[in-house]
Structures are given as structure tokens and as C-alpha cells.
Design a protein around this motif. Structure first.
Motif, PDB file in Angstrom:
ATOM      1  N   THR A 139      31.176 -69.259 -37.772  1.00  0.00           N
ATOM      2  CA  THR A 139      31.846 -68.690 -38.942  1.00  0.00           C
ATOM      3  C   THR A 139      31.042 -67.525 -39.509  1.00  0.00           C
ATOM      4  O   THR A 139      31.549 -66.773 -40.340  1.00  0.00           O
ATOM      5  N   LEU A 140      29.783 -67.400 -39.091  1.00  0.00           N
ATOM      6  CA  LEU A 140      28.940 -66.273 -39.482  1.00  0.00           C
ATOM      7  C   LEU A 140      28.508 -65.545 -38.219  1.00  0.00           C
ATOM      8  O   LEU A 140      27.691 -66.039 -37.450  1.00  0.00           O
ATOM      9  N   LYS A 141      29.095 -64.375 -38.012  1.00  0.00           N
ATOM     10  CA  LYS A 141      28.806 -63.590 -36.808  1.00  0.00           C
ATOM     11  C   LYS A 141      27.945 -62.389 -37.186  1.00  0.00           C
ATOM     12  O   LYS A 141      28.273 -61.655 -38.114  1.00  0.00           O
ATOM     13  N   LEU A 142      26.847 -62.233 -36.468  1.00  0.00           N
ATOM     14  CA  LEU A 142      25.842 -61.240 -36.849  1.00  0.00           C
ATOM     15  C   LEU A 142      25.644 -60.141 -35.798  1.00  0.00           C
ATOM     16  O   LEU A 142      24.597 -59.504 -35.771  1.00  0.00           O
ATOM     17  N   GLN A 143      26.634 -59.911 -34.962  1.00  0.00           N
ATOM     18  CA  GLN A 143      26.467 -58.911 -33.906  1.00  0.00           C
ATOM     19  C   GLN A 143      26.350 -57.487 -34.445  1.00  0.00           C
ATOM     20  O   GLN A 143      25.792 -56.606 -33.793  1.00  0.00           O
ATOM     21  N   ASN A 144      26.861 -57.268 -35.679  1.00  0.00           N
ATOM     22  CA  ASN A 144      26.785 -55.919 -36.274  1.00  0.00           C
ATOM     23  C   ASN A 144      25.708 -55.818 -37.360  1.00  0.00           C
ATOM     24  O   ASN A 144      25.710 -54.877 -38.153  1.00  0.00           O
ATOM     25  N   LEU A 145      24.789 -56.797 -37.379  1.00  0.00           N
ATOM     26  CA  LEU A 145      23.758 -56.819 -38.413  1.00  0.00           C
ATOM     27  C   LEU A 145      22.823 -55.611 -38.285  1.00  0.00           C
ATOM     28  O   LEU A 145      22.323 -55.311 -37.207  1.00  0.00           O
ATOM     29  N   LEU A 169      16.072 -65.225 -36.440  1.00  0.00           N
ATOM     30  CA  LEU A 169      15.536 -63.922 -36.026  1.00  0.00           C
ATOM     31  C   LEU A 169      15.760 -63.670 -34.535  1.00  0.00           C
ATOM     32  O   LEU A 169      15.936 -62.523 -34.110  1.00  0.00           O
ATOM     33  N   GLN A 170      15.762 -64.730 -33.737  1.00  0.00           N
ATOM     34  CA  GLN A 170      15.998 -64.575 -32.299  1.00  0.00           C
ATOM     35  C   GLN A 170      17.461 -64.304 -31.981  1.00  0.00           C
ATOM     36  O   GLN A 170      17.778 -63.717 -30.952  1.00  0.00           O
ATOM     37  N   GLU A 171      18.359 -64.763 -32.883  1.00  0.00           N
ATOM     38  CA  GLU A 171      19.795 -64.625 -32.635  1.00  0.00           C
ATOM     39  C   GLU A 171      20.363 -63.282 -33.089  1.00  0.00           C
ATOM     40  O   GLU A 171      21.409 -62.861 -32.608  1.00  0.00           O
ATOM     41  N   VAL A 172      19.705 -62.623 -34.047  1.00  0.00           N
ATOM     42  CA  VAL A 172      20.261 -61.358 -34.563  1.00  0.00           C
ATOM     43  C   VAL A 172      19.919 -60.212 -33.609  1.00  0.00           C
ATOM     44  O   VAL A 172      18.989 -60.322 -32.807  1.00  0.00           O
ATOM     45  N   PRO A 173      20.663 -59.104 -33.675  1.00  0.00           N
ATOM     46  CA  PRO A 173      20.415 -57.978 -32.759  1.00  0.00           C
ATOM     47  C   PRO A 173      18.975 -57.466 -32.827  1.00  0.00           C
ATOM     48  O   PRO A 173      18.365 -57.448 -33.903  1.00  0.00           O
ATOM     49  N   GLU A 175      17.993 -54.404 -32.327  1.00  0.00           N
ATOM     50  CA  GLU A 175      17.985 -53.119 -33.037  1.00  0.00           C
ATOM     51  C   GLU A 175      18.441 -53.346 -34.471  1.00  0.00           C
ATOM     52  O   GLU A 175      19.603 -53.205 -34.824  1.00  0.00           O
ATOM     53  N   ARG A 176      17.495 -53.719 -35.287  1.00  0.00           N
ATOM     54  CA  ARG A 176      17.783 -53.998 -36.676  1.00  0.00           C
ATOM     55  C   ARG A 176      16.539 -53.687 -37.492  1.00  0.00           C
ATOM     56  O   ARG A 176      15.445 -53.503 -36.951  1.00  0.00           O
ATOM     57  N   GLN A 177      16.707 -53.652 -38.816  1.00  0.00           N
ATOM     58  CA  GLN A 177      15.597 -53.426 -39.728  1.00  0.00           C
ATOM     59  C   GLN A 177      15.193 -54.774 -40.329  1.00  0.00           C
ATOM     60  O   GLN A 177      16.048 -55.530 -40.793  1.00  0.00           O
ATOM     61  N   THR A 178      13.909 -55.087 -40.293  1.00  0.00           N
ATOM     62  CA  THR A 178      13.430 -56.383 -40.794  1.00  0.00           C
ATOM     63  C   THR A 178      12.514 -56.161 -41.994  1.00  0.00           C
ATOM     64  O   THR A 178      11.484 -55.498 -41.875  1.00  0.00           O
ATOM     65  N   ILE A 179      12.930 -56.733 -43.129  1.00  0.00           N
ATOM     66  CA  ILE A 179      12.185 -56.591 -44.379  1.00  0.00           C
ATOM     67  C   ILE A 179      11.645 -57.964 -44.772  1.00  0.00           C
ATOM     68  O   ILE A 179      12.381 -58.958 -44.730  1.00  0.00           O
ATOM     69  N   LEU A 180      10.393 -58.018 -45.162  1.00  0.00           N
ATOM     70  CA  LEU A 180       9.783 -59.289 -45.541  1.00  0.00           C
ATOM     71  C   LEU A 180       9.038 -59.134 -46.854  1.00  0.00           C
ATOM     72  O   LEU A 180       8.214 -58.229 -46.996  1.00  0.00           O
ATOM     73  N   PHE A 181       9.362 -60.010 -47.821  1.00  0.00           N
ATOM     74  CA  PHE A 181       8.651 -60.018 -49.097  1.00  0.00           C
ATOM     75  C   PHE A 181       7.953 -61.367 -49.261  1.00  0.00           C
ATOM     76  O   PHE A 181       8.551 -62.412 -49.003  1.00  0.00           O
ATOM     77  N   SER A 182       6.697 -61.323 -49.679  1.00  0.00           N
ATOM     78  CA  SER A 182       5.928 -62.552 -49.820  1.00  0.00           C
ATOM     79  C   SER A 182       4.820 -62.337 -50.845  1.00  0.00           C
ATOM     80  O   SER A 182       4.228 -61.257 -50.923  1.00  0.00           O
ATOM     81  N   ALA A 183       4.551 -63.388 -51.638  1.00  0.00           N
ATOM     82  CA  ALA A 183       3.473 -63.288 -52.628  1.00  0.00           C
ATOM     83  C   ALA A 183       2.110 -63.435 -51.965  1.00  0.00           C
ATOM     84  O   ALA A 183       1.114 -62.904 -52.435  1.00  0.00           O
ATOM     85  N   THR A 184       2.066 -64.193 -50.851  1.00  0.00           N
ATOM     86  CA  THR A 184       0.822 -64.401 -50.102  1.00  0.00           C
ATOM     87  C   THR A 184       1.053 -64.057 -48.640  1.00  0.00           C
ATOM     88  O   THR A 184       2.191 -63.976 -48.183  1.00  0.00           O
ATOM     89  N   MET A 185      -0.039 -63.872 -47.906  1.00  0.00           N
ATOM     90  CA  MET A 185       0.057 -63.521 -46.487  1.00  0.00           C
ATOM     91  C   MET A 185      -0.740 -64.515 -45.629  1.00  0.00           C
ATOM     92  O   MET A 185      -1.760 -64.167 -45.047  1.00  0.00           O
ATOM     93  N   PRO A 186      -0.287 -65.768 -45.524  1.00  0.00           N
ATOM     94  CA  PRO A 186      -0.974 -66.729 -44.670  1.00  0.00           C
ATOM     95  C   PRO A 186      -0.771 -66.388 -43.195  1.00  0.00           C
ATOM     96  O   PRO A 186       0.088 -65.554 -42.850  1.00  0.00           O
ATOM     97  N   PRO A 187      -1.545 -67.016 -42.280  1.00  0.00           N
ATOM     98  CA  PRO A 187      -1.422 -66.715 -40.841  1.00  0.00           C
ATOM     99  C   PRO A 187      -0.004 -66.867 -40.305  1.00  0.00           C
ATOM    100  O   PRO A 187       0.417 -66.099 -39.434  1.00  0.00           O
ATOM    101  N   GLN A 195       5.533 -60.709 -34.454  1.00  0.00           N
ATOM    102  CA  GLN A 195       6.515 -60.970 -33.403  1.00  0.00           C
ATOM    103  C   GLN A 195       7.862 -60.314 -33.652  1.00  0.00           C
ATOM    104  O   GLN A 195       8.525 -59.880 -32.706  1.00  0.00           O
ATOM    105  N   TYR A 196       8.263 -60.240 -34.927  1.00  0.00           N
ATOM    106  CA  TYR A 196       9.647 -59.840 -35.188  1.00  0.00           C
ATOM    107  C   TYR A 196       9.790 -58.509 -35.927  1.00  0.00           C
ATOM    108  O   TYR A 196      10.915 -58.063 -36.167  1.00  0.00           O
ATOM    109  N   GLN A 197       8.696 -57.868 -36.305  1.00  0.00           N
ATOM    110  CA  GLN A 197       8.801 -56.556 -36.954  1.00  0.00           C
ATOM    111  C   GLN A 197       8.194 -55.469 -36.079  1.00  0.00           C
ATOM    112  O   GLN A 197       7.272 -55.723 -35.299  1.00  0.00           O
TER     113      GLN A 197
END
Length: 578
Positions: A139-145, A169-173, A175-187, A195-197
């Protein structure tokens, strides 16, 4: 930097201006241009710095006018955050009718969400578990993400969503832009970015939290039907010189204003349905001190700048964390101290408040309501102090005349004093509500000896090894359905056809209601109190006792049968001899 300097579209600038924002925060000023350029971004920023606008504004500006399906996916750790982010994006895209945001999260109707997606949603904001459910259902198709955003990535990992995030992350195209926001940066976060950016740009903001250090923050746990009386208790006990009470709805503002004014409090309401002349009149009275209690909605209070407010009350828990920051910021200004009190009505709100506390990085302490006797004693002391102060003053002629009339009527000076003091005390005490607040039961932990509000219980979930259920699937479902933290749950045991989880006793009903008929790894489950252990024990006991009884009974029975057989045989012998 002002928003108009960020090269935003006219539609976005108009919406931002209507929301009352002029200057962009540091994270917004740095993130928006980078995301607009198409770069992968890592935003390291404390909560409360305006991250939703930092990724939400460039996200809506990236949406094409054509109907291409879902182009932006935003993952949030909890349903509350997903709802808040989706609401903010709706506000930013108010004048962009081709942008259609949609929120998907556990604990809500799947069918309703499917309809929203099918109607042309091009920005989906959701929790990892529910997003995975929609992806499995197709019901959620991400081929044009074109863009995927991980909001509060460290919190999602803490809640056990790493496998779900990596699967998405493995299922989305690619060729996409990946944005990540986090208060901390653990390993674990660094592993995901590696791996994904692609060549991510790091934006690091070390900004102080927006809550004021001089504000003491407390909450009271009150049954929902007693909040009006509790509000009167607090006003009578603390007697703030100037206070603001925030409600979530216009109706509640009207109801609370009517209740307090009928009890003699100098209060007035303020909300969006009021005309400007009414609003100006109320504000003038509040600023001049003719009223000392202003009851308002968040929208109505926007833009109000009044100094000298010593207490802020949250009659309702705010619907948005940012609203809470704005509310309590009305007090404790210019280096002065201030206090904020929040009324909480149920266990769900307790967890919402704990999440809010983490969001603002400040402790919100629990407090007990003042006792009625304490309020009475304080009021009496107040009357005594006024009499003592008045005794130092010279009596006016009019007072002598009244005193003379009363003594002529046969009243002694002592009787007159008693009557006047009683009149004054009754005036002070007449507004104290006649009700008792139920006390929250507290228990002492046998293992730690510390005071705790809950013992543990065990729930049973109708999915197990045969359904390919793993502990992390169950934990993720619990966190998403209840909004509680993973650490609130204890031992998880997986059996063939069912699983059990240790949960806080105090939250048992809430957890069962929240989890029942939800899905774990795609399987719809039922949840109930686990009674298998006690049943098994009772079965064992019942087996032990009857076994002893049966052996004894059977032994005695065999003796009776033997004797009866012997009697029968002797009878036959006597009969045959005849």
C-alpha cells in the motif's frame, strides 16, 4: 538570518510569516540550502532547535506538481513525533495545494491511512514499524522516492528500530537523497551514515536548549474529572501575583474562565474566536493588574509579551513540544525565577510528559497537590497578619461610629471581634472546593527497596516462534503502540504459539488496550494478561492431590471389591451345597 534570505518560494515564505517566524534558527539557516542543493546531510543538533522546519521546508519545495506518488519519506521514533512533524509540514505547505502530507503510525486505523495514501500523498511521515507494514502490504510504494529523512535517528535506534530502518533503506531507490538528524552520534549512527549516505555534509550545532534555566517545572497527576477543582486548589495555595493558564481548546478556555470567575478569581479568557476589541480589553486589564489570571489557547497567546508572570499552568498537556517551550517561556524572564505546573490526567500523558522532558532536556518533577488543611491554615494566617497590621493604624471616625452602634445593641467588644474575624475568614475559605484527590498508590520494590509506582505484570501476545517472531519485533511493536520507552519493558519470552512480556503493573490496562489488534511482524495479535504460570501451578497441585487420593481410594475400593467378591463366592458355595 531571515527566512526571506534563504531563496524560498513565495508560498512557503507566506506560510512561514503567518506562523509568526521571521528569523531562521542556526540549524535551519545551514540545513535548508544544503538540502535544496541535493546533498546528503547529517544534522547534529539538540532538540528544540527547529529541526522540523530544517528538513520540512526543503522537502515540500522538492515535491513536483505531477502525481508521481510518494516522493519524500520521513521516519520518526514515535507516533506523537510523526503527527507533530506532519502537522508542521501541512502548515508550511498551506499555499501549495499539490503537496499532500500523510502520517502513518501504529495504534491508528490502517484502512484510513491506506485511503490517505491512495488519495495522492506525496510526503509520508511515519514510524518504522507502520511504514514496514504498509510496504509489506504494497500500500506504500516507494519506487519514485527522491528523499528519505531520519528524524531523531539515535532515539529510533534506542527503541530497537535498527533492523526496520535498514530494511527500509535497502528497499528505497539507490538514487535518492538521504537526510539524517540526530542529537548524538553513537557508532550505530555512524555505521548507517557510512553505508547508506553518499559523501554526507555534516552540520553541527551546539546550541543551548530553549527552556529557561530559572524555571522550576512540576506536574500533578489528577483524574480528568477533577482538574477544575485541582486548578482552584493550586491558585488558592500558591496565590500567584500574575499567572497564565494554557488550554488546548477554545471551549476549555471558556469553561475554565466561567468556573474561576464564579468562584471569585480575577480571571479572563483569550482565544481566536474573540474580536480584536475584546482581546485588547482583556490584555489591558491583565497588564494593569485588574485581573491576575489569563486563560488562553496557544494560538491566542502567540505574540503576547507580558513581564512579571510568576507562574504558568498547563491545564492541558500541550499538543506540541514547541508549544510547551513557548508556554513556560512566559515566566522566568530577564533572569527572574519562575514556575511551571502541568496537570496530567492518565498514564498515557505520563509517558508523553516523560518524552517531553527528554525533548527539552530538563527534569519535570512530580508534586503532590497541597492539602486542604494547609490551605486553610495559610488563609487564617493571612487574616491574622492583616489584623495585626491594621491594629497599628489609627481608627477612623466612621469605625468609631459603627463600633458605638454595635456596643449599644448589646454586643461586647470580644463578640464584635469574633463576628468580624469569622466574616473575613469565611470570605477567604469559601472558594476552597469540597473534594478529595485520590492518592496514587506507591509500592516499595523488594529488590531495590526504592519507592516505585508499579509492580511488574506479564502479558501474553498471540504470536510466537511459529510466526517467526523475534524479541525485537515485539519490543518495537510495544514501543510504537504505547509511546513508552523500551527500557520500561522487562523479560520477553518467545514460545511456539505465543510470547510473554513483563510490563509495569500500573500500565497493564493501557498496554493491553494499546497493543490489542495491532500487528507484530505483519501478524495481527491479541493481547491479554498472562495467567499460564498460575494455571500450570494449580494444575500441578491438582494432579498431586488427586493422585494420592485416587491411590488411596482405589486401594480401599479394591479391598471393598475383594470382600464383596469373597462374600459373593461364599454365597454361591452355600447355595450350591444346598
Amino acid at each position: 538570518m531571515e527566512f526571506k534570505e534563504l531563496e524560498l518560494t513565495e508560498e512557503v515564505l507566506r506560510a512561514v510569516e503567518e506562523m509568526g517566524f521571521a528569523e531562521a534558527t542556526e540549524i535551519q539557516a545551514k540545513s535548508i540550502p544544503l538540502i535544496q542543493s541535493g546533498a546528503d546531510v547529517i544534522g547534529k543538533s539538540n532538540t528544540g532547535t527547529g529541526k522540523t522546519a530544517a528538513f520540512g521546508i526543503p522537502a515540500i519545495e522538492s515535491i513536483s506538481h505531477e502525481r508521481n506518488g510518494v516522493e519524500v519519506l520521513i521516519l520518526c521514533p514515535t507516533r506523537e513525533l510523526a503527527m507533530q512533524a506532519c502537522d508542521e509540514i501541512r502548515k508550511f505547505s498551506k499555499y501549495m495545494n499539490w503537496v499532500k502530507p500523510c502520517a502513518v503510525y501504529g495504534g491508528a486505523s490502517m484502512d484510513r491511512q491506506i485511503i490517505d495514501i491512495k488519495r495522492g500523498a506525496n510526503i509520508v511521515v511515519g514510524t518504522p514499524g507502520r511504514v514496514m507494514d504498509h510496504m509489506r502490504r504494497r500500500t506504500l510504494k516507494l519506487q519514485n522516492l527522491k528523499m528519505i529523512i531520519l528524524d531523531e535517528a539515535d532515539e529510533m535506534l534506542n527503541m530497537g528500530f535498527r533492523e526496520d530502518i535498514e530494511c527500509i533503506l535497502q528497499e528505497v531507490p539507490e538514487e535518492r537523497q538521504t537526510i539524517l538528524f540526530s542529537a548524538t552520534m553513537p557508532p550505530a549512527i555512524m555505521a548507517i551514515t557510512n553505508q547508506y549516505q553518499k559523501d554526507p555534509q555534516l552540520i553541527k550545532i551546539d546550541q543551548k536548549y530553549r527552556t529557561v534555566d530559572t524555571i522550576d517545572q512540576y506536574y500533578f497527576e489528577i483524574p480528568s474529572g477533577m482538574k477544575m477543582e485541582a486548578m482552584q486548589y493550586l491558585l488558592l495555595a500558591y496565590e500567584p501575583k500574575a499567572s497564565m493558564i494554557f488550554c488546548n481548546t477554545k471551549k476549555m478556555v471558556d469553561d475554565l474562565t466561567e468556573t474561576l470567575t464564579s468562584k471569585g478569581f480575577k480571571a479572563a479568557g483569550l482565544h481566536g474566536d474573540m474580536k480584536q476589541t475584546q482581546r485588547t480589553y482583556v490584555m489591558d486589564k491583565f497588564k494593569s493588574g485588574k485581573i491576575n489570571i489569563l486563560i488562553a489557547t496557544d494560538v491566542a497567546a502567540r505574540g503576547i509579551d507580558v513581564s512579571g508572570i510568576d507562574v504558568v499552568f498547563n491545564f492541558d498537556l500541550p499538543q506540541d513540544n514547541e508549544y510547551y517551550i513557548h508556554r513556560i517561556g512566559r515566566t522566568g524572564r530577564a533572569g527572574k525565577s519562575g514556575t511551571a505546573y502541568t496537570l496530567i490526567s492518565n498514564r498515557k500523558q505520563i509517558y508523553d510528559l516523560k518524552a517531553l522532558s527528554r525533548y527539552i532536556k530538563a527534569e519535570i518533577k512530580e508534586k503532590e497537590l497541597p492539602e486542604k488543611n494547609d490551605i486553610i491554615n495559610n488563609k487564617i494566617s493571612k487574616v491574622v497578619n492583616k489584623i495585626t497590621a491594621a491594629s497599628q493604624q489609627t481608627l477612623k471616625d466612621e469605625t468609631d461610629i459603627i463600633f458605638g452602634i454595635l456596643t449599644a445593641e448589646g454586643y461586647s467588644a470580644e463578640q464584635i471581634a469574633k463576628i468580624l474575624i469569622n466574616l473575613r475568614i469565611n470570605k477567604e475559605l469559601r472558594n476552597i472546593p469540597e473534594f478529595e484527590i485520590p492518592k496514587v498508590k506507591k509500592y516499595v520494590s523488594k529488590s531495590t527497596g526504592k519507592l516505585t509506582k508499579s509492580k511488574s505484570a506479564k502479558i501474553e501476545i498471540s504470536a510466537g516462534k511459529s510466526n517467526r517472531i523475534a524479541p525485537n519485533f515485539i519490543l518495537g511493536a510495544l514501543v510504537e503502540a504505547t509511546g513508552m520507552q523500551g527500557k520500561n519493558f522487562g523479560k520477553i519470552e518467545i514460545f511456539d504459539k505465543y510470547s510473554t512480556v513483563e510490563v509495569p503493573q500500573a500500565d497493564l490496562e493501557f498496554i493491553i488496550d494499546a497493543m490489542d489488534n495491532t500487528k507484530v511482524n505483519g501478524k495481527k495479535v491479541t493481547v491479554k494478561l498472562c495467567e499460564r504460570k498460575s494455571q500450570e501451578k494449580s494444575k500441578e497441585k491438582s494432579k498431586d492431590k488427586p493422585r494420592f487420593g485416587r491411590s488411596r481410594d482405589s486401594h480401599e475400593g479394591s479391598r471393598r471389591n475383594d470382600s464383596s467378591r469373597r462374600k459373593g463366592s461364599s454365597h454361591k458355595k452355600r447355595k450350591s451345597s444346598k
